[in-house]
Every structure is written in structure tokens, then in C-alpha cells.
Scaffold this active site. Structure first.
Site, PDB file in Angstrom:
ATOM      1  N   ASP A 292       0.827  -1.341   0.127  1.00 30.92           N
ATOM      2  CA  ASP A 292       0.093  -0.133   0.014  1.00 30.92           C
ATOM      3  C   ASP A 292       0.923   1.147   0.075  1.00 30.92           C
ATOM      4  OD1 ASP A 292      -3.113  -1.011   0.550  1.00 30.92           O
ATOM      5  OD2 ASP A 292      -2.004  -2.253   1.662  1.00 30.92           O
ATOM      6  N   TYR A 376     -10.052  -1.040   2.726  1.00 26.70           N
ATOM      7  CA  TYR A 376      -9.310  -1.192   3.830  1.00 26.70           C
ATOM      8  C   TYR A 376      -9.041   0.244   4.350  1.00 26.70           C
ATOM      9  CZ  TYR A 376      -7.950  -4.854   6.731  1.00 26.70           C
ATOM     10  OH  TYR A 376      -7.448  -5.899   7.777  1.00 26.70           O
TER      11      TYR A 376
END
Ligand code: CO
Length: 627
Positions: A292, A376
Site C-alpha cells: 500500500d 481497507y
């Protein structure tokens, strides 16, 4: 306006950097800006600034992707002079995925006849109900993917209620996008699976509970911190809040005021990279392994926090500025939150003979930011305590990555979490990076084990335990794993300062929950995420070595970053030391994680060890429970 050298770039500086690159680099018009962020002064420049008021040049680091040539280009802009100082092509890498590619990727995939046909096979004909997300594809050695800028897509039927975009996954359908040529390269279709029956709305079936009374945090005299720009003083701690587009929240110049002296501990602390490899080999699921930080940019994804919602009490917010794909500034208001929290008891002593006791409460300073990346949500929380301890905690929440499964079936590598919905087992791996300066620039690294002694004449009752301290003096020997049997930990010691007991002052890294990777070391993802195979790494300071999977993990074949850097085997004894700590945790989602997951916490701490001569919090005034 003159900024402190470590203050994050302001909107006008980002705009100026983009304009400078456009004018002076020969960049093509439809290139996009992957990163415009502060090019931080190095330790030598900061020392000159602190000691001699020599102000370093204000610089921006800029990275671009040029579509016509499929090239990644990067350089540095001198913002004071409006000059491009350097500009180079970085061969063989791909810039991270940017927001514009999410938007156009969805539209391009939905216009492709092969995708339309695959959706129709599943009974989906209304394309306005479909969301196709462009994910970084990894690098799995497929010959037709070589050298292309790609995305591996995941598809969803968007919930008509509008409050859970991830409730109805379209399993086994993965358009592979060529992002350079803006077309679908191929469609990976592993067979039709029925859509989950429910829309998985994020709301309670029976309304909100009514038995919760107000709980107010009251600070009638205001907070105990002082703020000057991005600099913070709190309970003798000094810290400077920073930001970059890649890591998001960064902390600089962490030190502790001891009498009249500000004692340095760390130059810089950040969460520098992360990866979430999924454990299912079937369909396109092996492609789920989000880096990420390096593949998407956590700093570009920070939430704008709201009072009374994300935080409680007397809040001080800090704004930062990200940017759009075209280089235009995108300010994020309230991106960083700071407040104080009561943390229960700090210390207590009861004199059982007199019945008198003393007890003081603990308070901690919290500096946090929250990044939302697709389904998320990651909270990054940094804590400072009154006894000289500091630490960091990950708060993982949001929607577990779901896949559709026929009702009544069980996945081999995951769990059913709702009717027709499975979620696969995965690991979250975070790499924290600390530029250490415990009582001075020169530090050393020591590993400590609790070593049970063998029974014998010196240990007749089998209770002896030796404390084994081992200096880790080269980079290759400082790549270490935790050892539960020996309660292993590491400390960073000052090369120059001794405490009242004649020992070097030090800070100890206290690991918390952790695991080892489940990836095979030869797997394509493991090659890109070598950092996760050791819990502790130490390297000699190099301002270019910022990201443990390398600068460009997107589609990288692997081998960059920490495992390669330590092969230089630089000295660590009495040097400027950078510590990297890997925090891994397994995640097998539960029904209780659906449709939105209560926070999973994972933390680590740094504790003073002989840094002070005794408990530094003896002077705390009596709290409410003291007599
Ligand atoms: Co998870």
C-alpha cells in the site's frame, strides 16, 4: 514565507515544483505526477542548520510517468531558485498506480467487449452497477505482461443502497489492463460463481443501541502540549510532525528535555512500507498482495479527520498537502490528529505497614493519521509516554477483502464470513524505519537474549538465566528474527554518553505481537517483500535508502531494498544507525469482521534503558486517585 526545513511542502510549493518540471524537463503533456513531496535535507544539512543556522535549499522530489514512452522519470527541484536540479529516466521500473488510473481503468474495462461478455455470462448486463478496480498486478513472470504498465482488476456489483461497495464481489473475473495504451490486455476468467445473495449493508438489523450514556473528555485548562508550526513540545518530549506522499505521517527530531538539555533519540520515524499477501492460489487470488505504501502512496490516501468522530478530547489537527495526477495541489485538511489520552495507572506503591500509598496516572500524547485504500483502512498511531517510552500502533479496519463462494461451500484457504462470501487468509506486514541518534549521532546495536543456563554445579537448581548481550557490528549479522524462547530484543546504545552507573545510555526496541511470513521464500511476492523475512534489520544511514522494498515495488521483479542493501555489510558500531522493524500478523477474517471489521491492533515500543538514571516520572503530580 520561510518554513522549517522539515515542514511538509505547502500547496504553492507543490504547484511550483510541478510547473518547474513541466517547463524545464521536456516532459510530455499527458505525463502524470506520481510523487511531489519534500526532498528532505540529510543529517549533515540539518546539523549545519541547527548549529550554524545554515538554511538548506528547499527542495521537492518529483517522480513522473510518461505514457508515450512508458518511462518513469524522477528528479529534484530547487524551490528557492525555481530550478530543476536533476532529471533522469529510471530504467526498468513502474511508477505507483495513481488515482486517475483508478477512474479511467474502471471506464476502459467496462467498455471492452470481452469484459461485457464475461459479465453477461454472470447475468450482469447493467454496467452502471459494476465497479472494476485497478490493482497493482505484482510480477509473476507472465511473458505477455513483460515490460508493460499493467493493472490486475477486481470486479464488484455495487450495492444499490450505496453503503458497501465491496459487499457483492464478482469472483473469478479479472480484466488485465494495459494502463499505458489504455486498453484491456486480456480477461482472466476462471469460471462463474454466483453473486452473494445479500447486499451486506453496513447498518444494524435492529437499529442503534440506546443504552450508551455520554462520555465527555474535559480539559478545562486546555491541553498540555505547545505547538509551533509543525513542532510539538509535550511533557519533555519534543517532536516535529512531517509528511510525505509515500509514507504519510512521518515524525522528525524526536528528543527528550532532561533539565536544560534536549537529548536526541531519533532523527526520523515512519512506517516505510507494507505488504498484504493473500494465501489462496486459485483464480486470480494469488495477485492480491498490496504494497500500500509503494504501490499506491499512503500519504495520498489520508482521511480528513473530523472532530468528535475520529478523535475525542482537545484535538489539534495538522493539515498536509497531497497532489493530483496532473501536479495540482490537493490539500488534506485535518490529516494528522494530536491529542492527549488518559492511560490508566503509571506507577503505584502501597506501604502495607502504614497503609499510605502513592499512585500517579499515566497520560500519553497521541499523533495519528488514517489512510483509506479501497476496502481497507489503516490507522497509524504514534504514542509518547511520561516515563520516556514511545511506540506505535497499527489499527486495521475497513472491509475484509471478500470473494464470492457458492452457498454451502467452504474455501480451502480462508473462511466463510457471510452467506456466499468467503475471505481468504492473509498476512499484514509492516516495516517501520527509525533513524536513530540516541544521545548523539554515533550509535551501536546490541542484541539481548535471556539464555537459560545448563544445570550443573553452578546452577544446581536449574533456575539460572544469563543475560547474553551480543553486539551486532555489521549489517549482514544484524538481520535478525525474534526468538520467543530467549525473549530476544535489541537496543541502540550511545557511543558517547554514559549514565550515572557508568553504562552507555540506550533505548530498547520492544517487539509486540509478531509472526514469521507464510510465503515461500522463492515465491514471486516474497522476492519483492524480502524485508518481511527478518523482524529486525539495521543499516548504516544512507538518505537514499528510505523504502525497504525499494523505491519502485510496483511490478518489480524483486530483489530490491533491505536484503540487497545489507549485502554491502557496512559497519554499525559507532555509526549513524537506521533500524527497521518488521511487524507481521496473520488474519483469517471472522463473521464478526463482516460487513465491517472491528479494529485489529498491532504495536511495538521503544523503552529507555539506562537512558535515565532512575524512574523519570517520579515528579508527576498526584492524580485523582492519590492520597
Ligand atoms: Co486483514
Amino acid at each position: 514565507m520561510t518554513h522549517h526545513p522539515l515542514t511538509p511542502l505547502m500547496a504553492e510549493e507543490i504547484a511550483a515544483a510541478a510547473a518547474c518540471v513541466r517547463e524545464q524537463s521536456g516532459l510530455e503533456a499527458n505525463a502524470f505526477f506520481e510523487t511531489i513531496t519534500l526532498d528532505e535535507p540529510d543529517h549533515a544539512q540539518m546539523a549545519a542548520f541547527r548549529n550554524d543556522q545554515v538554511r538548506p535549499t528547499r527542495r521537492a522530489f518529483v517522480c513522473c510517468y510518461e505514457r508515450s514512452s512508458n518511462r518513469t522519470l524522477r528528479g529534484v527541484v530547487d524551490l528557492d531558485a525555481g530550478q530543476l536540479l536533476s532529471w533522469e529516466h529510471v530504467p526498468g521500473v513502474q511508477a505507483r498506480i495513481v488515482s486517475e488510473e483508478f477512474e479511467t481503468g474502471n471506464a476502459i474495462a467496462k467498455a471492452d467487449p470481452r469484459v461485457i461478455e464475461a459479465l453477461a455470462k454472470r447475468g450482469i448486463t447493467d454496467l452502471s452497477t459494476v465497479l472494476i478496480e485497478t490493482w497493482a498486478p505484482g510480477n509473476f513472470g507472465h511473458p505477455d505482461e513483460e515490460g508493460k504498465r499493467l493493472a490486475y482488476c477486481h470486479c464488484w456489483v455495487i450495492n444499490v443502497a450505496g453503503d458497501n461497495r465491496y459487499g457483492r464481489p464478482i469472483a473469478n473475473l479479472h480484466p488485465v489492463m494495459d494502463l499505458q495504451n489504455q486498453e484491456v490486455l486480456r480477461v482472466d476468467d476462471f469460471g462463474v460463481v454466483p453473486l452473494p445473495p445479500d447486499s451486506a449493508a453496513i447498518r444494524p438489523a435492529d437499529g442503534l443501541r440506546r443504552d450508551i450514556k455520554p462520555l465527555n473528555i474535559d480539559q478545562p485548562e486546555g491541553p498540555s502540549f505547545e505547538v509551533d508550526g509543525y513542532h510539538v513540545r509535550w511533557q519533555r518530549w519534543n517532536v516535529r510532525i512531517g509528511y510525505n506522499l509515500r509514507e504519510g505521517l512521518v515524525l522528525h527530531d524526536i528528543g527528550y528535555e532532561d533539565g536544560d538539555e534536549l537529548r536526541p533519540i531519533m532523527h526520523r520515524a515512519s512506517m516505510a512500507e507494507m505488504v498484504v499477501p493473500y494465501g489462496d492460489p486459485g483464480g486470480g487470488n494469488y495477485r492480491r498482495n498490496a504494497f500500500d505504501t509503494g504501490e499506491y502512496g499512503l500519504g495520498a490516501a489520508l482521511d480528513s479527520l473530523k472532530l468528535g468522530c475520529d478523535c475525542l478530547g482537545h484535538i489539534r489537527y495538522f493539515d498536509v498537502c497531497a497532489h493530483d495526477w496532473d501536479g495540482s495541489p490537493l490539500p488534506i485538511r485535518n490529516a494528522v490528529c494530536m491529542h492527549e489520552e488518559d492511560y490508566g495507572l503509571l506507577w503505584k506503591h502501597t506501604d502495607t505497614y502504614t497503609g499510605q500509598f502513592r499512585a500517579v496516572r499515566s497520560r500519553r500524547l497521541v499523533i495519528s493519521s488514517i489512510a483509506t485504500i479501497g476496502n481497507y483502512v489503516y490507522g497509524f498511531f504514534w504514542y509518547f509516554y511520561q516515563d520516556g517510552t514511545m511506540g506505535t500502533e497499527i489499527k486495521a479496519t475497513g472491509i475484509p477483502f471478500p470473494t464470492a463462494i457458492a452457498v454451502g461451500e467452504d474455501p480451502k484457504y480462508g473462511a466463510v464470513i457471510a452467506p456466499g462470501i468467503a475471505s481468504h487468509v492473509h498476512q499484514h506486514s509492516f516495516s517501520f524505519r527509525f533513524e536513530m541518534c540516541v544521545d548523539g549521532a554515533e550509535n551501536s546495536v546490541v542484541e539481548q537474549d535471556f539464555e537459560p543456563a545448563p544445570m550443573g554445579p553452578d546452577n544446581p537448581y536449574g533456575n539460572a538465566v544469563a543475560i547474553i548481550e551480543r553486539p551486532l557490528v555489521r549489517e549482514t549479522e544484524a538481520a535478525r528474527e525474534m526468538d520467543l524462547a530467549k525473549s530476544r530484543s535489541w537496543k541502540i546504545v550511545s557511543s558517547s554518553r554514559r549514565n550515572a552507573l557508568g553504562k552507555p545510555t540506550a533505548y530498547r526496541l520492544l517487539p509486540g505481537h509478531n509472526t514469521l511470513p507464510t510465503l515461500h521464500p522463492d515465491s514471486p511476492v516474497a522476492k519483492r517483500a524480502g524485508f518481511m523475512f527478518k523482524h529486525f534489520w539495521a543499516t548504516q544511514y544512507d538518505p537514499e535508502q528510505l523504502y525497504p522494498a525499494g523505491w519502485y515495488p510496483n511490478q518489480h521483479p524483486g530483489g530490491d531494498g533491505l536484503p540487497t542493501w545489507v549485502q554491502a555489510d557496512r559497519a554499525l558500531d559507532g555509526e549513524e544507525v537506521v533500524v527497521w522493524y518488521t511487524l507481521n500478523f496473520h488474519h483469517l477474517p471472522r463473521p464478526e469482521d463482516w460487513p465491517v471489521q472491528p479494529i485489529v491492533y498491532a504495536s511495538m515500543h521503544w523503552m529507555p534503558e539506562g537512558f535515565f538514571d532512575q524512574n523519570p516520572a517520579l515528579d508527576l503530580p498526584p492524580g485523582a486517585i492519590t492520597q
